[in-house]
Scaffold this active site. Structure first.
Site, PDB file in Angstrom:
ATOM      1  N   SER A 144       0.858  -1.196   0.000  1.00 24.70           N
ATOM      2  CA  SER A 144       0.000   0.000   0.000  1.00 24.70           C
ATOM      3  C   SER A 144       0.885   1.233   0.000  1.00 24.70           C
ATOM      4  CB  SER A 144      -0.870   0.022   1.256  1.00 24.70           C
ATOM      5  OG  SER A 144      -1.500   1.271   1.395  1.00 24.70           O
ATOM      6  N   TYR A 157      -1.360  -0.587  10.667  1.00 25.09           N
ATOM      7  CA  TYR A 157      -1.385  -0.979   9.251  1.00 25.09           C
ATOM      8  C   TYR A 157      -0.094  -0.594   8.513  1.00 25.09           C
ATOM      9  CZ  TYR A 157      -3.453  -1.141   4.478  1.00 25.09           C
ATOM     10  OH  TYR A 157      -3.744  -1.410   3.164  1.00 25.09           O
TER      11      TYR A 157
HETATM   12  N1  LIG Z   1      -8.799  -0.617  -0.529  1.00 25.33           N
HETATM   13  C1  LIG Z   1      -7.754   0.183  -0.483  1.00 25.33           C
HETATM   14  O1  LIG Z   1      -7.884   1.416  -0.546  1.00 25.33           O
HETATM   15  C2  LIG Z   1      -6.372  -0.391  -0.389  1.00 25.33           C
HETATM   16  C3  LIG Z   1      -5.300   0.487  -0.508  1.00 25.33           C
HETATM   17  C4  LIG Z   1      -4.016  -0.007  -0.422  1.00 25.33           C
HETATM   18  C5  LIG Z   1      -3.798  -1.352  -0.225  1.00 25.33           C
HETATM   19  N2  LIG Z   1      -4.869  -2.186  -0.102  1.00 25.33           N
HETATM   20  C6  LIG Z   1      -4.586  -3.604   0.134  1.00 25.33           C
HETATM   21  O2  LIG Z   1      -5.248  -4.375  -0.843  1.00 25.33           O
HETATM   22  C7  LIG Z   1      -5.475  -5.685  -0.321  1.00 25.33           C
HETATM   23  C8  LIG Z   1      -6.910  -6.071  -0.612  1.00 25.33           C
HETATM   24  O3  LIG Z   1      -7.732  -5.198   0.140  1.00 25.33           O
HETATM   25  P1  LIG Z   1      -9.161  -4.716  -0.366  1.00 25.33           P
HETATM   26  O4  LIG Z   1      -9.145  -3.253  -0.312  1.00 25.33           O
HETATM   27  O5  LIG Z   1      -9.529  -5.397  -1.596  1.00 25.33           O
HETATM   28  O6  LIG Z   1     -10.052  -5.159   0.887  1.00 25.33           O
HETATM   29  P2  LIG Z   1     -11.068  -6.337   1.108  1.00 25.33           P
HETATM   30  O7  LIG Z   1     -12.144  -6.297   0.082  1.00 25.33           O
HETATM   31  O8  LIG Z   1     -11.435  -6.264   2.539  1.00 25.33           O
HETATM   32  O9  LIG Z   1     -10.194  -7.657   0.818  1.00 25.33           O
HETATM   33  C9  LIG Z   1      -9.389  -8.249   1.775  1.00 25.33           C
HETATM   34  C10 LIG Z   1      -9.307  -9.712   1.424  1.00 25.33           C
HETATM   35  O10 LIG Z   1      -8.436 -10.338   2.360  1.00 25.33           O
HETATM   36  C11 LIG Z   1      -9.110 -11.466   2.906  1.00 25.33           C
HETATM   37  N3  LIG Z   1      -8.619 -11.716   4.239  1.00 25.33           N
HETATM   38  C12 LIG Z   1      -8.638 -10.906   5.319  1.00 25.33           C
HETATM   39  N4  LIG Z   1      -8.107 -11.524   6.364  1.00 25.33           N
HETATM   40  C13 LIG Z   1      -7.733 -12.757   5.953  1.00 25.33           C
HETATM   41  C14 LIG Z   1      -7.126 -13.864   6.565  1.00 25.33           C
HETATM   42  N5  LIG Z   1      -6.793 -13.866   7.869  1.00 25.33           N
HETATM   43  N6  LIG Z   1      -6.898 -14.974   5.822  1.00 25.33           N
HETATM   44  C15 LIG Z   1      -7.237 -15.022   4.510  1.00 25.33           C
HETATM   45  N7  LIG Z   1      -7.811 -13.999   3.883  1.00 25.33           N
HETATM   46  C16 LIG Z   1      -8.054 -12.884   4.594  1.00 25.33           C
HETATM   47  C17 LIG Z   1     -10.589 -11.078   2.886  1.00 25.33           C
HETATM   48  O11 LIG Z   1     -11.443 -12.200   2.896  1.00 25.33           O
HETATM   49  P3  LIG Z   1     -12.045 -12.880   4.218  1.00 25.33           P
HETATM   50  O12 LIG Z   1     -12.485 -11.780   5.110  1.00 25.33           O
HETATM   51  O13 LIG Z   1     -13.144 -13.726   3.651  1.00 25.33           O
HETATM   52  O14 LIG Z   1     -10.957 -13.707   4.789  1.00 25.33           O
HETATM   53  C18 LIG Z   1     -10.647 -10.409   1.525  1.00 25.33           C
HETATM   54  O15 LIG Z   1     -10.755 -11.388   0.523  1.00 25.33           O
HETATM   55  C19 LIG Z   1      -5.128  -5.626   1.163  1.00 25.33           C
HETATM   56  O16 LIG Z   1      -3.843  -6.161   1.372  1.00 25.33           O
HETATM   57  C20 LIG Z   1      -5.105  -4.143   1.449  1.00 25.33           C
HETATM   58  O17 LIG Z   1      -4.251  -3.819   2.520  1.00 25.33           O
HETATM   59  C21 LIG Z   1      -6.148  -1.749  -0.183  1.00 25.33           C
END
Ligand SMILES: NC(=O)c1ccc[n+]([C@@H]2O[C@H](COP(=O)([O-])OP(=O)(O)OC[C@H]3O[C@@H](n4cnc5c(N)ncnc54)[C@H](OP(=O)(O)O)[C@@H]3O)[C@@H](O)[C@H]2O)c1
Length: 257
Positions: A144, A157
């Site tokens: 990120s 985070y």
């Molecule tokens: N959205 C943003 O603005 C943003 C910005 C920068 C970076 N990111 C990064 O992008 C990645 C994806 O995030 P997202 O924004 O798409 O959020 P999201 O929709 O909440 O996706 C997170 C994913 O991780 C899974 N997850 C969480 N805890 C887990 C665990 N203990 N074991 C296995 N799976 C797990 C969740 O599924 P379950 O809950 O079903 O396990 C979900 O599939 C993350 O690493 C996040 O830090 C996001």
């Protein structure tokens, strides 16, 4: 700049995305499936994964908690047994909760470390032997922009994302010579369940579908770092260069207060 073997044709390639039940991981898995890849989606939510498989015929699901080292090993072994190789492994699992030093919560900090960083180490441990044996394939870590420099509310985070980015750089140095691609993904704000609770304005907020397009484009270009949306991430990259005093003044004034 082309730092990795470019991935142009996804037909018949095997891709495993950990953290693919919602958001960026799900959208990326969906696009890979549309391009002909054999996609394995993982996350904790069996229901979310089943919905993905129902909508993407031929795709596969394995419900795992990324903090369960044995489960990741077993999933990797079963995947290789079924398909004989692994072309792409993506660590996209992530959790975010705001945390400040003035209300420090050790459990929250350690949970972030486990899910956002240690889980990535478990994935490496599960897939590196296969990638090294193949002398090919690609590893991608979703970090990120929050890992670039300290940000308000990011006590739990941010450090995990800084660690992931650093990990990706070291992996690149170690694996490039073995023909294995390594990339790190630096999203800005993406509209997903992870950011749904944010109470502050999210500049240049984009969608998971746009994020997935950027990621696929990065893999196709053979990029090491994939960042988006550029109008936001370029500014944050510039802010990396600011002297500490100026950086703290600007960021302290603008976000999450
Ligand atoms: N959205 C943003 O603005 C943003 C910005 C920068 C970076 N990111 C990064 O992008 C990645 C994806 O995030 P997202 O924004 O798409 O959020 P999201 O929709 O909440 O996706 C997170 C994913 O991780 C899974 N997850 C969480 N805890 C887990 C665990 N203990 N074991 C296995 N799976 C797990 C969740 O599924 P379950 O809950 O079903 O396990 C979900 O599939 C993350 O690493 C996040 O830090 C996001």
């Amino acid at each position: 700049m082309t730092l990795n073997p470019r991935i142009v044709d996804w037909q018949g390639r095997t891709a495993w995305i950990v953290g693919a039940s919602t958001g960026i991981g799900r959208a990326t898995a969906s696009k890979l499936h549309a391009l002909g890849a054999r996609v394995l989606v993982s996350a904790r939510s069996a229901e979310g994964l089943k919905a993905f498989v129902d909508q993407h015929p031929g795709s596969e699901a394995a419900a795992v908690d990324a903090t369960d080292r044995t489960a990741l090993h077993q999933t990797a072994a079963a995947l290789v047994a079924r398909h004989g190789r692994l072309d792409l492994a993506v660590y996209c699992a992530g959790t975010y909760a705001p945390l400040r030093a003035t209300a420090f919560d050790l459990d929250v900090a350690l949970r972030h470390q486990q899910v956002n960083y240690v889980g990535a180490l478990y994935l490496l441990d599960a897939v590196l032997p296969q990638l090294l044996a193949q002398r090919g394939g690609h590893l991608s870590l979703v970090s990120s922009v929050a890992g670039f420099r300290g940000l308000p509310l990011s006590l739990a985070y941010g450090p995990t994302k800084a660690a992931l980015t650093h990990l990706a750089e070291v992996l690149y140095l170690d694996l490039h010579g073995a023909g294995i691609g390594v990339s790190v993904i630096h999203p800005g704000f993406v509209d997903t369940p992870l950011t749904a609770g944010n109470r502050f304005a999210m500049p240049a907020l984009t969608t998971p579908e746009v994020a997935a397009d950027e990621i696929l484009d990065g893999w196709q270009r053979g990029a090491f770092e994939i960042h988006f949306p550029k109008r936001f991430t370029r500014m944050l990259k510039l802010m990396r260069l600011l002297p500490d005093g100026l950086y703290f003044r600007i960021v302290g004034r603008t976000t999450g207060r």
